[in-house]
Every structure is written in structure tokens, then in C-alpha cells.
Design a protein around this motif. Structure first.
Motif, PDB file in Angstrom:
ATOM      1  N   TYR A 224       0.803  -1.210   0.000  1.00 26.67           N
ATOM      2  CA  TYR A 224       0.000   0.000   0.000  1.00 26.67           C
ATOM      3  C   TYR A 224       0.844   1.272   0.000  1.00 26.67           C
ATOM      4  O   TYR A 224       0.390   2.324  -0.395  1.00 26.67           O
ATOM      5  CB  TYR A 224      -0.942   0.017   1.213  1.00 26.67           C
ATOM      6  CG  TYR A 224      -2.091  -0.942   1.085  1.00 26.67           C
ATOM      7  CD1 TYR A 224      -3.128  -0.698   0.198  1.00 26.67           C
ATOM      8  CD2 TYR A 224      -2.137  -2.098   1.854  1.00 26.67           C
ATOM      9  CE1 TYR A 224      -4.181  -1.571   0.076  1.00 26.67           C
ATOM     10  CE2 TYR A 224      -3.195  -2.979   1.732  1.00 26.67           C
ATOM     11  CZ  TYR A 224      -4.217  -2.712   0.854  1.00 26.67           C
ATOM     12  OH  TYR A 224      -5.254  -3.585   0.739  1.00 26.67           O
TER      13      TYR A 224
ATOM     14  N   VAL B 284      -5.383   6.531   7.179  1.00 29.89           N
ATOM     15  CA  VAL B 284      -5.978   5.811   6.057  1.00 29.89           C
ATOM     16  C   VAL B 284      -5.082   4.650   5.635  1.00 29.89           C
ATOM     17  O   VAL B 284      -5.558   3.531   5.398  1.00 29.89           O
ATOM     18  CB  VAL B 284      -6.218   6.766   4.869  1.00 29.89           C
ATOM     19  CG1 VAL B 284      -6.737   5.998   3.661  1.00 29.89           C
ATOM     20  CG2 VAL B 284      -7.210   7.856   5.261  1.00 29.89           C
TER      21      VAL B 284
ATOM     22  N   LEU C 234      -5.314   1.843   8.207  1.00 26.14           N
ATOM     23  CA  LEU C 234      -6.571   1.102   8.104  1.00 26.14           C
ATOM     24  C   LEU C 234      -6.540   0.164   6.897  1.00 26.14           C
ATOM     25  O   LEU C 234      -7.013  -0.971   6.972  1.00 26.14           O
ATOM     26  CB  LEU C 234      -7.751   2.077   8.003  1.00 26.14           C
ATOM     27  CG  LEU C 234      -8.108   2.807   9.294  1.00 26.14           C
ATOM     28  CD1 LEU C 234      -9.129   3.908   9.016  1.00 26.14           C
ATOM     29  CD2 LEU C 234      -8.667   1.831  10.335  1.00 26.14           C
ATOM     30  N   MET C 235      -5.969   0.619   5.800  1.00 26.47           N
ATOM     31  CA  MET C 235      -5.831  -0.235   4.621  1.00 26.47           C
ATOM     32  C   MET C 235      -4.911  -1.408   4.919  1.00 26.47           C
ATOM     33  O   MET C 235      -5.171  -2.544   4.492  1.00 26.47           O
ATOM     34  CB  MET C 235      -5.284   0.586   3.448  1.00 26.47           C
ATOM     35  CG  MET C 235      -6.249   1.636   2.919  1.00 26.47           C
ATOM     36  SD  MET C 235      -5.466   2.789   1.767  1.00 26.47           S
ATOM     37  CE  MET C 235      -5.087   1.688   0.410  1.00 26.47           C
TER      38      MET C 235
ATOM     39  N   HIS D 142      -6.751  -3.935   6.881  1.00 22.92           N
ATOM     40  CA  HIS D 142      -7.647  -4.727   6.043  1.00 22.92           C
ATOM     41  C   HIS D 142      -6.878  -5.799   5.275  1.00 22.92           C
ATOM     42  O   HIS D 142      -7.390  -6.901   5.060  1.00 22.92           O
ATOM     43  CB  HIS D 142      -8.386  -3.813   5.074  1.00 22.92           C
ATOM     44  CG  HIS D 142      -9.324  -2.871   5.754  1.00 22.92           C
ATOM     45  ND1 HIS D 142      -9.793  -1.721   5.166  1.00 22.92           N
ATOM     46  CD2 HIS D 142      -9.872  -2.895   7.002  1.00 22.92           C
ATOM     47  CE1 HIS D 142     -10.586  -1.086   6.013  1.00 22.92           C
ATOM     48  NE2 HIS D 142     -10.636  -1.781   7.123  1.00 22.92           N
TER      49      HIS D 142
ATOM     50  N   LYS E 141     -18.871  -2.215  -2.389  1.00 20.61           N
ATOM     51  CA  LYS E 141     -18.523  -0.849  -2.778  1.00 20.61           C
ATOM     52  C   LYS E 141     -19.281  -0.463  -4.055  1.00 20.61           C
ATOM     53  O   LYS E 141     -19.799   0.665  -4.161  1.00 20.61           O
ATOM     54  CB  LYS E 141     -17.021  -0.725  -2.992  1.00 20.61           C
ATOM     55  CG  LYS E 141     -16.553   0.704  -3.229  1.00 20.61           C
ATOM     56  CD  LYS E 141     -15.056   0.757  -3.483  1.00 20.61           C
ATOM     57  CE  LYS E 141     -14.273   0.345  -2.267  1.00 20.61           C
ATOM     58  NZ  LYS E 141     -12.786   0.483  -2.486  1.00 20.61           N
TER      59      LYS E 141
ATOM     60  N   SER F   2     -17.363   7.243   3.771  1.00 21.61           N
ATOM     61  CA  SER F   2     -16.110   7.154   3.029  1.00 21.61           C
ATOM     62  C   SER F   2     -15.798   5.697   2.714  1.00 21.61           C
ATOM     63  O   SER F   2     -16.380   4.771   3.288  1.00 21.61           O
ATOM     64  CB  SER F   2     -14.970   7.763   3.848  1.00 21.61           C
ATOM     65  OG  SER F   2     -14.752   6.993   5.023  1.00 21.61           O
ATOM     66  N   THR F   3     -14.845   5.504   1.809  1.00 20.63           N
ATOM     67  CA  THR F   3     -14.470   4.145   1.415  1.00 20.63           C
ATOM     68  C   THR F   3     -13.923   3.354   2.591  1.00 20.63           C
ATOM     69  O   THR F   3     -14.296   2.187   2.793  1.00 20.63           O
ATOM     70  CB  THR F   3     -13.414   4.196   0.297  1.00 20.63           C
ATOM     71  OG1 THR F   3     -13.989   4.805  -0.863  1.00 20.63           O
ATOM     72  CG2 THR F   3     -12.946   2.801  -0.067  1.00 20.63           C
ATOM     73  N   TYR F   4     -13.054   3.967   3.404  1.00 20.34           N
ATOM     74  CA  TYR F   4     -12.475   3.183   4.489  1.00 20.34           C
ATOM     75  C   TYR F   4     -13.482   2.911   5.599  1.00 20.34           C
ATOM     76  O   TYR F   4     -13.385   1.907   6.307  1.00 20.34           O
ATOM     77  CB  TYR F   4     -11.192   3.820   5.029  1.00 20.34           C
ATOM     78  CG  TYR F   4     -11.306   5.164   5.670  1.00 20.34           C
ATOM     79  CD1 TYR F   4     -11.091   6.323   4.939  1.00 20.34           C
ATOM     80  CD2 TYR F   4     -11.586   5.298   7.030  1.00 20.34           C
ATOM     81  CE1 TYR F   4     -11.168   7.572   5.531  1.00 20.34           C
ATOM     82  CE2 TYR F   4     -11.659   6.538   7.629  1.00 20.34           C
ATOM     83  CZ  TYR F   4     -11.451   7.667   6.875  1.00 20.34           C
ATOM     84  OH  TYR F   4     -11.521   8.900   7.467  1.00 20.34           O
TER      85      TYR F   4
ATOM     86  N   GLU G 238     -15.348  -0.123   4.306  1.00 20.77           N
ATOM     87  CA  GLU G 238     -14.541  -1.320   4.484  1.00 20.77           C
ATOM     88  C   GLU G 238     -14.525  -1.761   5.948  1.00 20.77           C
ATOM     89  O   GLU G 238     -14.498  -2.957   6.247  1.00 20.77           O
ATOM     90  CB  GLU G 238     -13.125  -1.064   3.975  1.00 20.77           C
ATOM     91  CG  GLU G 238     -13.067  -0.867   2.465  1.00 20.77           C
ATOM     92  CD  GLU G 238     -11.690  -0.511   1.959  1.00 20.77           C
ATOM     93  OE1 GLU G 238     -10.765  -0.369   2.797  1.00 20.77           O
ATOM     94  OE2 GLU G 238     -11.525  -0.370   0.735  1.00 20.77           O
ATOM     95  N   MET G 239     -14.558  -0.805   6.868  1.00 22.58           N
ATOM     96  CA  MET G 239     -14.595  -1.164   8.277  1.00 22.58           C
ATOM     97  C   MET G 239     -15.935  -1.796   8.649  1.00 22.58           C
ATOM     98  O   MET G 239     -15.992  -2.751   9.429  1.00 22.58           O
ATOM     99  CB  MET G 239     -14.331   0.075   9.143  1.00 22.58           C
ATOM    100  CG  MET G 239     -14.116  -0.247  10.623  1.00 22.58           C
ATOM    101  SD  MET G 239     -12.735  -1.382  10.920  1.00 22.58           S
ATOM    102  CE  MET G 239     -11.340  -0.366  10.429  1.00 22.58           C
TER     103      MET G 239
ATOM    104  N   ASN H 170     -13.233   3.387  16.055  1.00 22.02           N
ATOM    105  CA  ASN H 170     -12.017   2.952  15.380  1.00 22.02           C
ATOM    106  C   ASN H 170     -11.286   1.937  16.263  1.00 22.02           C
ATOM    107  O   ASN H 170     -10.907   2.256  17.386  1.00 22.02           O
ATOM    108  CB  ASN H 170     -11.127   4.174  15.131  1.00 22.02           C
ATOM    109  CG  ASN H 170      -9.896   3.854  14.311  1.00 22.02           C
ATOM    110  OD1 ASN H 170      -9.520   2.701  14.147  1.00 22.02           O
ATOM    111  ND2 ASN H 170      -9.250   4.886  13.804  1.00 22.02           N
TER     112      ASN H 170
END
Length: 207
Positions: A12, A36, A39-40, A43, A64, A82-84, A87-88, A188
Motif C-alpha cells: 500500500y 488511512v 486502516l488499509m 484490512h 462498494k 467514506s471508502t475506508y 470497508e470497516m 475505530n
């Protein structure tokens, strides 16, 4: 300010990207982007942990697409999720219901079923289970309906991820801030006083 010791998964963030972040972003912006990235990276660890031919990644792609093209709820700059954060939420679904998930469509179904019935008015979502808003600032999680013995991620796995990916507080942030309640409340797992749903506006809940 030194971030050189951070363990960032190279899939990443390459060394070149990290150097660019260090030299071209202000500290506050850098810390956000590191969140970010971490978090990625979390994942990625979860995807490797789950296996099943990258079921976690494949489910993220499907959900998504559904959220963007069908429900129109994806886009933090519009006051949506948001995207993250998405994903969470998917991670939470895997954490609670992994034993019944055998494909991306099953994950999508459980995602819609669980989150549409979740009591957002009174509870926050956390990896330990729903947290009653009235218990804040104490994080007191309600036991999941299927019990704690069937959760996907062990306490040791979560603890190791927190140690690996957490952004340390600055000198004047050593005391935990109160969790800020918003219209969508997600705790979080890497920093419990951080509400991942803080960008979501009330308009997202309007019919």
C-alpha cells in the motif's frame, strides 16, 4: 517529527510515497493520511487472515459497487460514508458472522440485513459489539447476539494490529479525548476515541 519506524505494508505504501508524504504534507494532513494507510494495512492483514480466495477483498469490491451505483451512499465529500468506513463496516460483518459467509453475495446480504436493523439511535458499532451511547465516554460493549466465542478476530490479533498500525499521540494528546457522537458512530479499533463516521451528515438518513 519522525515516522520512520512505522510498519507500513509495502503493498500500500512504498518508500517513495512515504518520503513524499513526509516532505509535502503538513503534520495534521500527514497524520490523517497515515490513518488511512494503516486502516488499509489492517484490512490487508484481515484478508490474509480470512483467506477463502480473498473473500474479504472480493466482498469489498461488490459492496462498494452496490453502495456507489445502487444506493448512492458512498462519498465522504458529499456527507456520505467514506471508502475506508465502508470497508470497516464490512470488517464488522465478517467479525460477527464469518461462519455463515461463503461468498460475496452472502456477505452483501448479511451487510444489508445487519446494518439496516442496527439501532443507530442508541448504539455505536465496535469490534467488541454494540456500544450504548449512554455509556460514553466509557466504551462498554454489549455482547453480540451470537456470543463472543464465535468472533472471527481474536483479542490477540486485534491487539497486535493496534500495536502495529496505531498512530501514536502527540505530547498534548496523551489523554484520551471524548468520543464525538455524530449521525453515524463507528469506533475505530486502532484508536477508540476516534469516530470513523464523523463525516456522515444527517442528509444521508433523509428519505
Amino acid at each position: 517529527m519522525s515516522y520512520g519506524w512505522y510498519c507500513i505494508t509495502e503493498s500500500y505504501c512504498s518508500d517513495a510515497i512515504l518520503i513524499y508524504l513526509l516532505y509535502h504534507w503538513h503534520e495534521s494532513s500527514l497524520r490523517f493520511h497515515l490513518w488511512v494507510i494503516f486502516l488499509m494495512s489492517l484490512h490487508l492483514q484481515v484478508d490474509n487472515y480470512i483467506g477463502k480466495n480473498h473473500l474479504f477483498k472480493r466482498s469489498i469490491i461488490l459492496i462498494k459497487a452496490w453502495c456507489y451505483y445502487e444506493s448512492r451512499i458512498l462519498g465522504a465529500h458529499y456527507g456520505l460514508i467514506s471508502t475506508y468506513v465502508l470497508e470497516m463496516l464490512i470488517l464488522y460483518v465478517f467479525h460477527f458472522f464469518h461462519s455463515s459467509l461463503d461468498g460475496p453475495l452472502a456477505v452483501l446480504y448479511r451487510f444489508l440485513d445487519y446494518l439496516s436493523k442496527f439501532d443507530w439511535e442508541n448504539y455505536c458499532i465496535s469490534l467488541n459489539g454494540p456500544v450504548c451511547k449512554s455509556s460514553l465516554p466509557d466504551i462498554v460493549a454489549k455482547a453480540p447476539e451470537n456470543g463472543r466465542d464465535d468472533l472471527l478476530l481474536s483479542e490477540e490479533f486485534i491487539r497486535n494490529c493496534v500495536e502495529m498500525f496505531s498512530v501514536p499521540a502527540k505530547g498534548y494528546e496523551t489523554n484520551l479525548r471524548a468520543f464525538s457522537l455524530k449521525h453515524l458512530n463507528l469506533i475505530n479499533p486502532l484508536k477508540q476515541d476516534n469516530n470513523l463516521g464523523r463525516s456522515v451528515s444527517r442528509s444521508m438518513h433523509s428519505p
